[in-house]
Design a protein around this motif. Structure first.
Motif, PDB file in Angstrom:
ATOM      1  N   ALA A 156      38.764   3.161  39.981  1.00 23.97           N
ATOM      2  CA  ALA A 156      39.449   4.133  39.438  1.00 23.97           C
ATOM      3  C   ALA A 156      41.192   3.966  40.052  1.00 23.97           C
ATOM      4  O   ALA A 156      41.799   3.464  39.749  1.00 23.97           O
ATOM      5  N   TRP A 157      40.819   3.436  40.969  1.00 23.34           N
ATOM      6  CA  TRP A 157      42.247   3.311  42.523  1.00 23.34           C
ATOM      7  C   TRP A 157      42.598   2.229  42.123  1.00 23.34           C
ATOM      8  O   TRP A 157      44.046   1.776  42.215  1.00 23.34           O
ATOM      9  N   THR A 158      42.211   1.284  42.318  1.00 19.13           N
ATOM     10  CA  THR A 158      42.042  -0.416  42.702  1.00 19.13           C
ATOM     11  C   THR A 158      42.697  -0.489  40.733  1.00 19.13           C
ATOM     12  O   THR A 158      43.964  -1.712  40.472  1.00 19.13           O
ATOM     13  N   ALA A 159      41.699   0.084  39.789  1.00 20.62           N
ATOM     14  CA  ALA A 159      42.761   0.370  38.580  1.00 20.62           C
ATOM     15  C   ALA A 159      43.773  -0.032  38.379  1.00 20.62           C
ATOM     16  O   ALA A 159      44.704   0.291  36.960  1.00 20.62           O
ATOM     17  N   GLY A 160      44.144   1.707  39.007  1.00 21.66           N
ATOM     18  CA  GLY A 160      44.930   2.471  38.904  1.00 21.66           C
ATOM     19  C   GLY A 160      46.432   1.423  38.949  1.00 21.66           C
ATOM     20  O   GLY A 160      47.466   1.945  38.602  1.00 21.66           O
ATOM     21  N   LEU A 161      46.670   1.056  39.922  1.00 27.34           N
ATOM     22  CA  LEU A 161      47.344  -0.383  40.292  1.00 27.34           C
ATOM     23  C   LEU A 161      47.090  -1.454  39.945  1.00 27.34           C
ATOM     24  O   LEU A 161      48.804  -1.647  39.212  1.00 27.34           O
ATOM     25  N   LEU A 162      47.072  -1.941  38.876  1.00 26.48           N
ATOM     26  CA  LEU A 162      46.712  -2.769  38.499  1.00 26.48           C
ATOM     27  C   LEU A 162      47.140  -2.244  37.563  1.00 26.48           C
ATOM     28  O   LEU A 162      47.652  -3.229  36.401  1.00 26.48           O
ATOM     29  N   ALA A 163      46.644  -1.007  36.578  1.00 22.06           N
ATOM     30  CA  ALA A 163      47.781  -0.592  35.456  1.00 22.06           C
ATOM     31  C   ALA A 163      49.348  -0.799  36.163  1.00 22.06           C
ATOM     32  O   ALA A 163      50.043  -0.303  34.860  1.00 22.06           O
ATOM     33  N   ALA A 223      37.092   9.265  39.254  1.00 20.63           N
ATOM     34  CA  ALA A 223      36.185   8.285  38.800  1.00 20.63           C
ATOM     35  C   ALA A 223      36.187   8.478  37.528  1.00 20.63           C
ATOM     36  O   ALA A 223      34.690   8.746  36.694  1.00 20.63           O
ATOM     37  N   TYR A 224      37.649   8.170  36.768  1.00 18.45           N
ATOM     38  CA  TYR A 224      36.802   7.450  35.130  1.00 18.45           C
ATOM     39  C   TYR A 224      37.515   6.889  34.317  1.00 18.45           C
ATOM     40  O   TYR A 224      38.103   6.044  35.027  1.00 18.45           O
ATOM     41  N   THR A 225      37.685   6.891  33.595  1.00 13.52           N
ATOM     42  CA  THR A 225      37.849   5.483  32.574  1.00 13.52           C
ATOM     43  C   THR A 225      39.644   5.570  32.222  1.00 13.52           C
ATOM     44  O   THR A 225      39.828   3.807  31.915  1.00 13.52           O
ATOM     45  N   GLU A 226      40.057   6.203  32.334  1.00 12.69           N
ATOM     46  CA  GLU A 226      41.543   6.120  32.057  1.00 12.69           C
ATOM     47  C   GLU A 226      42.586   4.907  32.615  1.00 12.69           C
ATOM     48  O   GLU A 226      43.505   4.337  32.005  1.00 12.69           O
ATOM     49  N   THR A 227      42.487   4.206  33.907  1.00 12.24           N
ATOM     50  CA  THR A 227      42.834   3.899  33.952  1.00 12.24           C
ATOM     51  C   THR A 227      42.482   2.547  34.530  1.00 12.24           C
ATOM     52  O   THR A 227      43.001   0.972  34.324  1.00 12.24           O
ATOM     53  N   LEU A 228      41.490   2.238  34.382  1.00 10.54           N
ATOM     54  CA  LEU A 228      40.683   0.606  33.780  1.00 10.54           C
ATOM     55  C   LEU A 228      41.014   0.287  32.526  1.00 10.54           C
ATOM     56  O   LEU A 228      41.364  -0.526  32.105  1.00 10.54           O
ATOM     57  N   PHE A 229      40.839   1.193  31.695  1.00  7.58           N
ATOM     58  CA  PHE A 229      41.258   1.071  30.186  1.00  7.58           C
ATOM     59  C   PHE A 229      42.777   0.774  30.363  1.00  7.58           C
ATOM     60  O   PHE A 229      43.464  -0.361  29.602  1.00  7.58           O
ATOM     61  N   THR A 230      43.564   2.169  30.833  1.00  8.18           N
ATOM     62  CA  THR A 230      45.408   1.626  30.479  1.00  8.18           C
ATOM     63  C   THR A 230      45.201   0.064  31.478  1.00  8.18           C
ATOM     64  O   THR A 230      45.976  -0.179  30.972  1.00  8.18           O
ATOM     65  N   ALA A 231      44.767  -0.392  32.845  1.00  4.26           N
ATOM     66  CA  ALA A 231      45.132  -1.778  33.430  1.00  4.26           C
ATOM     67  C   ALA A 231      45.233  -2.708  32.249  1.00  4.26           C
ATOM     68  O   ALA A 231      45.888  -3.603  32.327  1.00  4.26           O
ATOM     69  N   GLY A 291      36.967  -2.607  25.580  1.00  6.32           N
ATOM     70  CA  GLY A 291      36.348  -2.463  24.263  1.00  6.32           C
ATOM     71  C   GLY A 291      34.767  -1.518  24.593  1.00  6.32           C
ATOM     72  O   GLY A 291      34.244  -1.269  23.899  1.00  6.32           O
ATOM     73  N   LEU A 292      34.373  -2.906  26.117  1.00  6.76           N
ATOM     74  CA  LEU A 292      33.278  -2.217  27.340  1.00  6.76           C
ATOM     75  C   LEU A 292      34.231  -0.597  27.739  1.00  6.76           C
ATOM     76  O   LEU A 292      32.776  -0.466  28.441  1.00  6.76           O
ATOM     77  N   THR A 293      34.945  -0.470  27.795  1.00  6.51           N
ATOM     78  CA  THR A 293      35.506   1.072  28.570  1.00  6.51           C
ATOM     79  C   THR A 293      35.681   2.117  26.989  1.00  6.51           C
ATOM     80  O   THR A 293      35.227   3.115  27.789  1.00  6.51           O
ATOM     81  N   ARG A 294      36.259   1.774  26.490  1.00  4.37           N
ATOM     82  CA  ARG A 294      36.062   3.035  25.967  1.00  4.37           C
ATOM     83  C   ARG A 294      36.847   2.674  24.484  1.00  4.37           C
ATOM     84  O   ARG A 294      36.993   2.047  23.741  1.00  4.37           O
ATOM     85  N   PRO A 295      36.272   3.895  23.781  1.00  2.00           N
ATOM     86  CA  PRO A 295      36.548   4.027  22.348  1.00  2.00           C
ATOM     87  C   PRO A 295      37.908   3.756  21.349  1.00  2.00           C
ATOM     88  O   PRO A 295      38.118   2.999  20.587  1.00  2.00           O
TER      89      PRO A 295
END
Length: 399
Positions: free
Chosen positions: A126-133, A169-177, A202-206
Motif C-alpha cells: 500500500a505504501w509503495t503503491a501510494g508513492l507510485l500513485a 493495507a487496502y487496495t485504493e493506492t494500488l488501484f489508483t497507481a 481489473g484484478l484489483t478493484r471492481p
C-alpha cells in the motif's frame, strides 16, 4: 500551448518511444521528486497523528492499519485462498469472493520471500503503491498543466479527507497507481501499456470498470474522428492497431475474475450475486436518497451541500477541458460510487481514486502565485485530514 501539450490532449496520437529509457526514467523521477516529497510528508503527518492519538487512548496503531475491516479479508485470502464465508447475525452471507485477487497475491508473495507478516506485506504494498500513485498523478497533472500543477495535484490527493486509507493495507493506492499510469500512457499514445495496466487494475478493484470505459470511449471517439477524415476502413484499422489492441486487452483482468467466480460457484452471475450479498448491488441511487431522507435536517442539508460541491467539481473539470479519458474515468468513478446500495460511509473512500476531480483546485492553488500561500493551504488540509483519519481509525465504524 506547446506541441507537447497538444499531443497530450490527443490520446490517439502515438508518442515516440525513447531509445534509452533508463536515463529518461531517472529524469522523470527527479522531476517528480517535489511531488513525492510533499505526498510522503503529508502521509507521514497522518501516521504521526494516528500514533499519538493511539498512544493516548491505549490502542495499537498498527492493528488499526493492518488488522481491521477489509484488510483482514485480504490477509485471509492471502493465507488460505478463497473459500471463506461469514454468516452475519441477521443471516446475511459475506463471501470472500467479493474481494479481487491482486493485493492478496502480492501480500502472499512478499510474505514468502521476506520476514514480513501478511499485514506488514500489505502495508509495504500500500505504501509503495501510494508513492507510485502520487508519481502517476503528478505525471498526469504536469503533462497537461505544468509541474507546479502536478505537485499540487499529488499533494491534494494526499490530503483527501479519507486519505488515511492510503496508509492502510487496502487496495485504493494500488488501484489508483495503476489507473493514474494507465491514463498517463493513454495521453502519451501508448495504448498497449495502458491496456496491460488496465488488466492489473481489473484484478484489483471492481471500479476498474471506470478505467475500462475511459479507454474504450476515448478509442471510439478517436476512430469516429479519423473515420470522418478518411473513411477507408483498412488504413484506419492499421493506423490504430495498437489502440484497438489496448482496448481489447483492457477488460481481460476484470473479466477473468468474474469468470473465475462464475466457474467456482456454478453460475454465470455468481460474482454479482456475491456483491449483492454484501449489499453492493446497483440501485441507481435509491439507497443514497433513502439515507439522506433518514438524516436529521441539518445533516441532510450538509450532505446535500457536499454532493452539490462534488457536482460543481465535475462541472469545473468539463470547463477545464480535461482530456476525454480523464473526464470519463473521473465521472465514472463518482457515478459507480453513488449508485450502489452499499454502506454510505465507504463512499468517500470509493471516490478517492477519482483524482482528476482535484485538477481544478490544483490549478487554483497554482494561480495563487505564492508558494507560501499554497503550502499553507496544503498544511491546513493535511492537519485536518490527519485528525479525521486518526478519529476514524480509532473509532468503531469502517472507513
Amino acid at each position: 500551448m506547446s506541441d507537447h501539450q497538444l499531443r497530450a490532449r490527443m490520446p490517439g496520437t502515438p508518442a515516440p518511444h525513447p531509445r534509452d529509457p533508463a536515463p529518461r526514467a531517472a529524469a522523470a523521477l527527479r522531476a517528480a521528486a517535489p511531488a513525492l516529497a510533499v505526498y510522503a510528508a503529508v502521509r507521514a503527518l497522518g501516521l504521526l497523528v494516528l500514533w499519538a492519538a493511539a498512544q493516548a487512548s491505549g490502542k495499537d496503531p498498527l492493528v488499526r492499519l493492518t488488522g481491521r475491516w477489509d484488510s483482514v479479508w485480504y490477509q485471509r485470502i492471502a493465507e488460505n485462498g478463497y473459500g471463506y464465508t461469514a454468516t452475519l447475525p441477521d443471516g446475511a452471507l459475506h463471501s470472500d469472493l467479493a474481494f479481487f485477487p491482486l493485493l492478496p497475491a502480492l501480500e502472499r508473495g512478499l510474505a514468502e520471500v521476506t520476514p514480513l507478516t501478511l499485514g506488514g506485506a500489505g502495508l509495504l504494498v500500500a505504501w509503495t503503491a501510494g508513492l507510485l500513485a502520487a508519481w502517476g498523478i503528478f505525471a498526469v497533472g504536469a503533462e497537461l498543466y505544468g509541474r507546479r500543477t502536478g505537485v499540487a495535484l499529488a499533494a491534494l490527493w494526499g490530503v483527501y479527507p479519507t486519505a488515511f486509507v492510503q496508509s492502510m493495507a487496502y487496495t485504493e493506492t494500488l488501484f489508483t497507481a495503476l489507473a493514474a499510469w494507465a491514463l498517463y500512457t493513454v495521453l502519451k499514445g501508448r495504448w498497449l501499456v495502458a491496456g496491460a495496466l488496465c488488466v492489473l487494475a481489473g484484478l484489483t478493484r471492481p471500479s476498474a470498470a471506470a478505467l475500462i470505459a475511459a479507454l474504450a470511449i476515448t478509442a471510439a471517439v478517436t476512430l469516429v474522428r479519423e473515420f470522418r477524415a478518411d473513411s477507408r476502413p483498412g488504413p484506419l484499422l492499421r493506423r490504430n492497431a495498437r489502440m484497438i489492441a489496448g482496448v481489447v486487452l483492457a477488460p481481460l483482468g476484470w473479466l477473468a475474475y468474474v469468470v473465475f467466480v462464475a466457474v467456482r460457484e456454478g453460475s454465470p452471475v455468481a460474482y454479482f450475486d456475491v456483491q449483492a450479498q454484501w449489499g453492493n448491488s446497483i440501485d441507481g441511487g435509491r439507497a443514497l436518497a433513502a439515507f439522506i431522507a433518514g438524516l436529521p435536517l441539518p445533516a441532510a442539508l450538509g450532505l446535500c451541500a457536499a454532493l452539490g460541491l462534488l457536482g460543481w467539481l465535475v462541472v469545473l473539470c468539463v470547463r477545464q477541458r480535461q482530456p476525454l479519458p480523464l473526464l470519463v474515468y473521473g465521472i465514472a468513478i463518482v457515478v459507480i460510487s453513488l449508485i450502489g446500495a452499499g454502506y454510505f460511509g465507504s463512499r468517500p473512500r470509493l471516490m478517492m481514486p477519482a483524482f482528476p476531480l482535484l485538477l481544478p483546485p490544483a490549478a487554483a492553488l497554482v494561480r495563487l502565485r505564492s508558494t507560501g500561500r499554497a503550502a499553507a493551504v496544503i498544511a491546513v488540509l493535511a492537519c485536518a485530514s490527519a485528525a479525521y483519519g486518526a478519529w476514524t481509525l480509532l473509532g468503531a465504524g469502517p472507513p
